[in-house]
Scaffold this active site. Structure first.
Site, short mmCIF file in Angstrom:
data_model
loop_
_atom_site.label_atom_id
_atom_site.label_comp_id
_atom_site.label_asym_id
_atom_site.label_seq_id
_atom_site.Cartn_x
_atom_site.Cartn_y
_atom_site.Cartn_z
N THR A 185 0.85 -1.19 0.00
CA THR A 185 0.00 0.00 0.00
C THR A 185 0.89 1.24 0.00
O THR A 185 2.09 1.15 0.24
CB THR A 185 -0.92 0.02 1.23
OG1 THR A 185 -0.10 0.05 2.43
CG2 THR A 185 -1.80 -1.22 1.28
N GLU A 330 -5.62 -4.14 -2.00
CA GLU A 330 -6.08 -5.33 -1.31
C GLU A 330 -7.08 -6.16 -2.12
O GLU A 330 -7.40 -7.29 -1.73
CB GLU A 330 -6.73 -4.94 0.03
CG GLU A 330 -5.77 -4.44 1.09
CD GLU A 330 -5.51 -2.94 1.03
OE1 GLU A 330 -5.03 -2.38 2.04
OE2 GLU A 330 -5.80 -2.31 -0.01
N LYS A 440 -17.92 16.04 9.36
CA LYS A 440 -19.12 16.03 10.21
C LYS A 440 -19.37 17.45 10.71
O LYS A 440 -18.65 17.97 11.56
CB LYS A 440 -18.97 15.07 11.39
CG LYS A 440 -20.30 14.75 12.05
CD LYS A 440 -20.21 13.55 12.96
CE LYS A 440 -21.61 13.11 13.40
NZ LYS A 440 -21.56 11.90 14.26
N TRP A 445 -23.26 14.57 8.02
CA TRP A 445 -22.10 14.21 7.22
C TRP A 445 -22.10 14.95 5.88
O TRP A 445 -23.14 15.09 5.24
CB TRP A 445 -22.06 12.71 6.96
CG TRP A 445 -21.81 11.88 8.18
CD1 TRP A 445 -22.71 11.10 8.85
CD2 TRP A 445 -20.58 11.75 8.89
NE1 TRP A 445 -22.11 10.49 9.92
CE2 TRP A 445 -20.79 10.87 9.97
CE3 TRP A 445 -19.28 12.28 8.71
CZ2 TRP A 445 -19.80 10.51 10.87
CZ3 TRP A 445 -18.29 11.93 9.60
CH2 TRP A 445 -18.55 11.06 10.66
#
Length: 541
Positions: A185, A330, A440, A445
Site C-alpha cells: 500500500t 487489497e 461532520k 455528514w
C-alpha cells in the site's frame, strides 16, 4: 465423486505461453527512458522472459525468493514479470515515488534478494544501498553502462544477463495457490503493508478483467496502460493482455498530456487506463491541440472518484466512453466496474450519465455489502439511499497482510475497505468518501468527494481537494483547496458560485484556498493528510 476433467493449475506462465503461441506476431510498443520506441512482439517478450528466467536461476535464486522491480511501463519490465513469477519466484513491484525511508522499509520487510531498476532510478538506488543489506544483486534494466557501474560497483545489466542465456526454459508446474507477486500500500497511514497475490487469484482476475461486462478486452484492441506497473500490477492489464493477445503500448516515464495524446494518435490506441489526474492532464492538452483522439473508444478510470466533467468531455468532444471502476491494492484491484445493463438502454443520456457516475457493480467473483459499523456484520439495505461501511469478499481479495499477524477480516470473512458507500438494488456502488475524509458538520455528514467533483466543473479549477477544518460552532466545516489552471483568474466567489443549486447551502465550503500545488501520492491520489495538517485551523485565522 469427482468430475472426469483434466486439471491444470492456474499459473501466470500459461498466459505468456498462450500469447507467444497464438499471438506471437502481435506488436508491443515500448517507450524507453530516453524517449525512443522499441517495437517487439509477444513472441519476443516470451523468449526474453525465458532468457531472464535462466539468468535468475544462474544467480542461485530459490522458489519464493523475492525479486523487486523499480521501473516504468516498458518491455524489459514486462519480460521480467513473467520470468520471475513463471519460474516460481515472487515479483515485488515497488513504487519509486515513495519516500526513501518507505522504500528501505518495504525492501527490508519483503527481504528482497534482487533489486531491478530503470536508469532513471540509479541515484535513488545508490542513496539507499547501504540501508538494504539483504539485497544480493542489483540489476539495471538497460544495456551495459560504465557510468552506472561507477555509481553502483558490481551492478549487473539486464541486457547482458538476457543475451548470455538461451531462449529455452521449461516453466515449472506447482500449486496454483503459490505466491506470484507482492504489492505494498502507499503508506499514507503508517508503514506500507504488503499484499501477496497468488497465481490462482491473478489468473482468475485476468479472466474477469476481459469480460464484456468489465472492460471487454480482446485480441483486436491496442491498449495503453497509463496506470504504472508498480500500482497494483497496472490493474492486472499486462496479464489480461497476454490472455487475449492484444497489442500493448507501454508509455514509459512520460505520462504528461502531450506525450499520451501523441501515443494515442500514432498507434491508434483503442483503450487507455489511468487515474483521474492523468485524464485531466490529457484533456487539458487535447483542447489546445489538433487531436480528435479518433481511435480511442474508451478510457478506464480508477484510483479515485472520477469527476463528471471528465466523463462528459470524453463523450461529447471525442465520442469516447469512460468506464468508472473501483478497487484497492487489497482487491487486486478489481472490485466493481461500471457497465450499463440492458434495461438502461431505454434511459435518456442524462439518466445514463447518472448511473455512470457510480463506481459500478461487482463482476462475477466478488461480492460487496455495506454494514452499520466498521468491521461489523449487520448488513444494511441495498436501496441506493442507506450508506454504511463498504466490505468485500471474493477470489482475489486479501485474507491477511504479508508478514502481519493482525486479524484483518470480519468474523464472517469480509474485508472492510475503509470506504463509506451505498449500493442500489442493481448492485451499483456509490462511494460517499473514505471514512477518514468525511466531514461532520453540526452532526451531519458531508462528502468531500462530492464537493471536489462539483468544484472541477469550474473551467478555472485544475485540481480540487476538500478537507475538514475545525469550527467553533459546527465542529467541522468544509474548506476547498484549489489549484488553478495556469493564467486563469478564478476567484473564491466565482468558484463557490458553481455549488449553487447543486447541493444544500449548508454543505457549501466556508472558504477557498488557492495553492500552487496539491500534494499527490505515488499512486496519483491527493494526500489529504498533509493538507489537513496545514489548514485544519484555517477558519480561526
Amino acid at each position: 465423486m469427482l468430475g472426469n476433467m483434466m486439471f491444470k493449475p492456474l499459473l501466470i506462465s500459461s498466459l505468456i505461453e498462450h500469447a507467444a503461441h497464438y499471438h506471437g506476431d502481435t506488436k508491443i510498443f515500448s517507450k524507453e527512458v530516453d524517449g525512443h520506441i522499441v517495437e517487439t512482439t509477444w513472441l519476443e517478450i516470451s523468449k526474453n522472459a525465458k532468457r531472464y528466467a535462466n539468468a535468475l536461476k544462474s544467480l542461485n535464486l530459490q522458489p519464493n525468493d523475492r525479486v523487486a522491480t523499480i521501473a516504468w511501463n516498458n518491455h524489459r519490465h514486462l519480460e521480467s514479470w513473467y520470468a520471475i513469477s513463471g519460474s516460481g519466484m515472487i515479483c515485488h513491484t515497488i513504487n519509486p515515488r515513495l519516500f526513501p525511508e518507505q522504500l528501505t522499509y518495504i525492501i527490508n520487510d519483503a527481504n528482497d534478494k534482487v533489486l531491478m531498476f530503470d536508469k532513471t532510478f540509479v541515484a535513488l538506488i545508490a542513496s539507499i544501498q547501504e540501508e538494504i543489506p539483504n539485497v544480493q544483486h542489483f540489476v539495471c534494466m538497460s544495456e551495459a553502462d560504465p557510468e552506472i557501474t561507477k555509481v553502483l560497483p558490481g551492478v549487473k545489466f539486464y541486457d547482458e544477463l538476457v543475451a548470455a542465456q538461451k531462449a529455452s526454459f521449461e516453466w515449472p508446474e506447482f500449486d496454483e495457490n503459490t505466491a506470484s507477486s507482492l504489492c505494498y500500500t502507499s503508506g499514507t497511514t503508517g508503514n506500507p503493508k504488503g499484499i501477496l497475490y497468488s497465481h490462482r487469484s491473478t489468473v482468475l482476475h485476468s479472466f474477469v478483467t476481459c469480460f464484456p461486462d468489465t472492460i471487454s478486452l480482446s485480441s483486436r484492441e491496442i491498449v495503453l496502460p497509463v496506470v504504472p506497473m508498480f500500482h497494483v500490477n497496472a490493474w492486472g492489464i499486462p496479464y489480461a493482455s497476454a490472455m487475449v493477445g492484444c497489442s500493448l503500448v507501454l508509455p514509459g516515464p512520460d505520462l504528461d498530456g502531450k506525450s499520451l495524446v501523441e501515443l494515442i494518435d500514432r498507434y491508434d490506441i483503442t483503450m487507455a487506463l489511468g487515474v483521474p489526474t492523468i485524464w485531466q492532464g490529457l484533456l487539458t492538452y487535447a483542447r489546445t491541440s489538433a487531436t480528435k483522439l479518433k481511435s480511442l473508444t474508451r478510457t478506464v478510470v480508477g484510483g479515485s472518484s472520477c469527476p463528471p466533467s471528465i466523463i462528459s468531455e470524453f463523450k461529447d468532444r471525442y465520442a469516447c466512453d469512460t468506464i468508472h471502476a473501483w478497487g484497492m491494492t487489497e482487491t487486486s484491484p478489481l472490485g466493481t466496474i461500471n457497465q450499463l445493463k440492458a434495461k438502461h438502454g431505454e434511459l435518456s443520456e442524462d439518466e445514463q450519465l447518472k448511473i455512470r457516475l457510480s463506481q459500478g457493480r461487482p463482476p462475477f467473483g466478488v461480492s460487496i455489502r455495506i454494514t452499520d459499523e466498521e468491521n461489523g456484520t449487520n448488513r444494511l439495505a441495498e436501496d441506493g439511499r442507506q450508506t454504511g461501511h463498504l466490505q468485500i469478499k471474493g477470489h482475489w481479495i486479501i485474507e491477511h497482510y504479508y508478514n502481519k499477524d493482525m486479524a484483518l477480516l470480519t468474523e464472517d470473512g469480509w474485508f472492510d475497505t475503509g470506504d463509506i458507500a451505498s449500493i442500489d438494488s442493481d448492485g451499483y456502488l456509490s462511494l460517499s468518501d473514505r471514512a477518514k475524509d468525511l466531514i461532520k458538520s453540526g452532526g451531519e455528514w458531508i462528502s468531500s468527494a462530492e464537493l471536489e467533483n462539483i468544484a472541477l466543473e469550474h473551467p478555472g479549477v485544475a485540481m480540487a481537494a476538500v478537507i475538514a477544518a475545525v469550527h467553533p460552532k459546527w465542529d467541522e466545516r468544509p474548506v476547498l483547496i484549489v489549484k488553478k489552471h495556469s493564467e486563469n483568474q478564478a476567484t473564491e466567489e466565482c468558484v463557490l458560485q458553481v455549488y449553487q443549486g447543486k447541493i444544500a447551502k449548508w454543505q457549501i465550503p466556508d472558504k477557498v484556498i488557492f495553492v500552487d500545488e496539491i500534494p499527490i501520492s505515488g499512486t496519483g491520489k491527493m494526500v489529504k493528510k498533509d493538507l489537513r495538517e496545514k489548514y485544519s485551523r484555517i477558519l480561526f485565522e
